[in-house]
Design a protein around this motif. Structure first.
Motif, short mmCIF file in Angstrom:
data_model
loop_
_atom_site.label_atom_id
_atom_site.label_comp_id
_atom_site.label_asym_id
_atom_site.label_seq_id
_atom_site.Cartn_x
_atom_site.Cartn_y
_atom_site.Cartn_z
N ALA A 187 0.36 6.59 -16.18
CA ALA A 187 1.61 5.89 -16.51
C ALA A 187 2.24 5.33 -15.23
N GLU A 188 2.16 6.08 -14.14
CA GLU A 188 2.71 5.60 -12.88
C GLU A 188 1.91 4.39 -12.37
N VAL A 189 0.61 4.43 -12.56
CA VAL A 189 -0.23 3.29 -12.16
C VAL A 189 0.19 2.04 -12.93
N ARG A 190 0.41 2.20 -14.23
CA ARG A 190 0.83 1.05 -15.05
C ARG A 190 2.20 0.54 -14.61
N ALA A 191 3.10 1.45 -14.32
CA ALA A 191 4.46 1.06 -13.95
C ALA A 191 4.50 0.32 -12.63
N ARG A 192 3.69 0.76 -11.68
CA ARG A 192 3.73 0.17 -10.35
C ARG A 192 2.73 -0.97 -10.16
N GLY A 193 1.79 -1.10 -11.08
CA GLY A 193 0.77 -2.14 -10.93
C GLY A 193 -0.25 -1.81 -9.86
N LEU A 194 -0.23 -0.56 -9.38
CA LEU A 194 -1.13 -0.10 -8.33
C LEU A 194 -1.54 1.34 -8.59
N ALA A 195 -2.76 1.67 -8.19
CA ALA A 195 -3.20 3.07 -8.15
C ALA A 195 -3.26 3.47 -6.68
N ARG A 196 -3.01 4.76 -6.41
CA ARG A 196 -2.98 5.22 -5.03
C ARG A 196 -3.77 6.51 -4.88
N ALA A 197 -4.49 6.63 -3.78
CA ALA A 197 -5.20 7.86 -3.45
C ALA A 197 -4.88 8.20 -1.99
N GLU A 229 -5.99 7.42 7.35
CA GLU A 229 -4.61 7.81 7.09
C GLU A 229 -3.67 7.52 8.26
N GLY A 230 -4.19 7.51 9.47
CA GLY A 230 -3.34 7.28 10.63
C GLY A 230 -2.75 5.88 10.70
N SER A 231 -3.42 4.91 10.07
CA SER A 231 -2.94 3.52 10.15
C SER A 231 -2.73 2.88 8.78
N PHE A 232 -3.00 3.61 7.72
CA PHE A 232 -2.88 3.06 6.37
C PHE A 232 -1.60 3.61 5.72
N ASP A 233 -0.60 2.77 5.62
CA ASP A 233 0.71 3.15 5.08
C ASP A 233 0.63 3.24 3.55
N VAL A 234 0.90 4.44 3.01
CA VAL A 234 0.77 4.65 1.57
C VAL A 234 2.10 4.49 0.82
N ASP A 235 3.14 4.01 1.50
CA ASP A 235 4.39 3.75 0.79
C ASP A 235 4.16 2.67 -0.26
N TRP A 236 4.75 2.86 -1.44
CA TRP A 236 4.54 1.92 -2.54
C TRP A 236 5.00 0.50 -2.20
N ASP A 237 5.93 0.38 -1.26
CA ASP A 237 6.43 -0.93 -0.87
C ASP A 237 5.97 -1.34 0.53
N SER A 238 4.91 -0.71 1.01
CA SER A 238 4.38 -1.03 2.33
C SER A 238 3.82 -2.45 2.36
N ALA A 239 3.55 -2.93 3.58
CA ALA A 239 2.97 -4.27 3.73
C ALA A 239 1.60 -4.34 3.05
N ILE A 240 0.85 -3.25 3.11
CA ILE A 240 -0.47 -3.22 2.49
C ILE A 240 -0.34 -3.33 0.97
#
Length: 264
Positions: A187-197, A229-240
């Motif tokens: 449900a979170e994936v659907r809401a955000r339009g993204l999946a995260r690991a 993980e050291g350079s990959f920002d996992v914030d939902w609103d990150s530049a990535i």
């Protein structure tokens, strides 16, 4: 009146075995494969030996069952790459990889589940256990979760039930699309339009994955960005995350669908 080109009949006869294997979708015993192809096992066996030698099929030494071989898989991947959605997306993921300077993959739903068909490397060296042709786990990876969240539930349940999850999760009452923990995640994936690991299933590697939809609203492919993980920002609103959403949305529009936007 046009004259039909001359072919080789034995190849056409043997092709029935390949069609039968493709229709069945899983490894088969000689007797069953021969029956499906409409020929006696003694006639089918020499064809299977030749097909095995050139890699179209392979035989499991333990069970004796025949399944699709490396050459057939390679031909299938070539066919997938020629699909319009993959053709359109290929230069886009190359540009995305350059923008975020992280690895980006392109996956489609194949015979065995989420299958990587393109992989763009970043400018800096990075070790990621993924290659073209890799089949990734449904509920344990960002790519798999993006498919699981947006594809029909019966398709995902059937895939888990048949053991298509390559990390061995398989189907059980706690790992279905309807189980509370999994349902909440999807449900979170659907809401955000993204999946995260985050560091899972690969320790030290983070990933975001976004679905691309076609004109009918079906998932045409999934784009995944991944990095250390050291350079990959996992914030939902990150530049990535923002760049990935934008890329997936642009591709969806190009395929006749609306933009995938975050709502949470």
């Amino acid at each position: 009146m046009t004259r039909e080109s001359r072919g080789i009949q034995s190849i056409e006869v043997g092709g029935e075995l390949l069609r039968a294997l493709a229709r069945n979708g899983e490894p088969m015993m000689l007797r069953d494969l021969a029956r499906e192809a409409g020929m006696p096992p003694a006639k089918a066996h020499p064809y299977l030996v030749s097909f095995s030698r050139i890699g179209l099929i392979e035989q499991d030494e333990t069970t004796g069952r025949y399944e699709i071989g490396a050459l057939a898989l390679e031909l299938g991947l070539i066919s997938l790459r020629r699909l319009s959605a993959v053709r359109i997306a290929t230069p886009r993921i190359a540009a995305l990889a350059g923008t975020i300077d992280h690895a980006v993959s392109l996956s489609v739903w194949g015979t065995h589940g989420p299958t990587v068909v393109r992989l763009e490397e970043p400018s800096h060296p990075v070790h990621i256990a993924m290659r073209v042709g890799s089949v990734v786990a449904l509920l344990e990876t960002a790519t798999g979760r993006a498919f699981a969240a947006f594809m029909p539930q019966n398709t995902i349940k059937a895939a888990l039930d048949s053991g298509l999850d390559r990390l061995g999760v398989g189907y059980n009452p706690k790992r279905t699309p309807k189980s509370p923990k999994v349902a909440e995640m999807l449900a979170e994936v659907r809401a955000r339009g993204l999946a995260r690991a985050i560091g899972d299933p690969l320790p030290g590697v983070n990933a975001f994955a976004a679905p691309v939809f076609d004109h009918a609203g079906h998932v045409a492919l999934v784009i995944t960005a991944m990095g250390p993980e050291g350079s990959f920002d996992v914030d939902w609103d990150s530049a990535i995350a923002t760049a990935l959403r934008s890329c997936a949305g642009d591709l969806s529009r190009q395929l006749g669908h609306g933009t995938v936007r975050a709502t949470g």
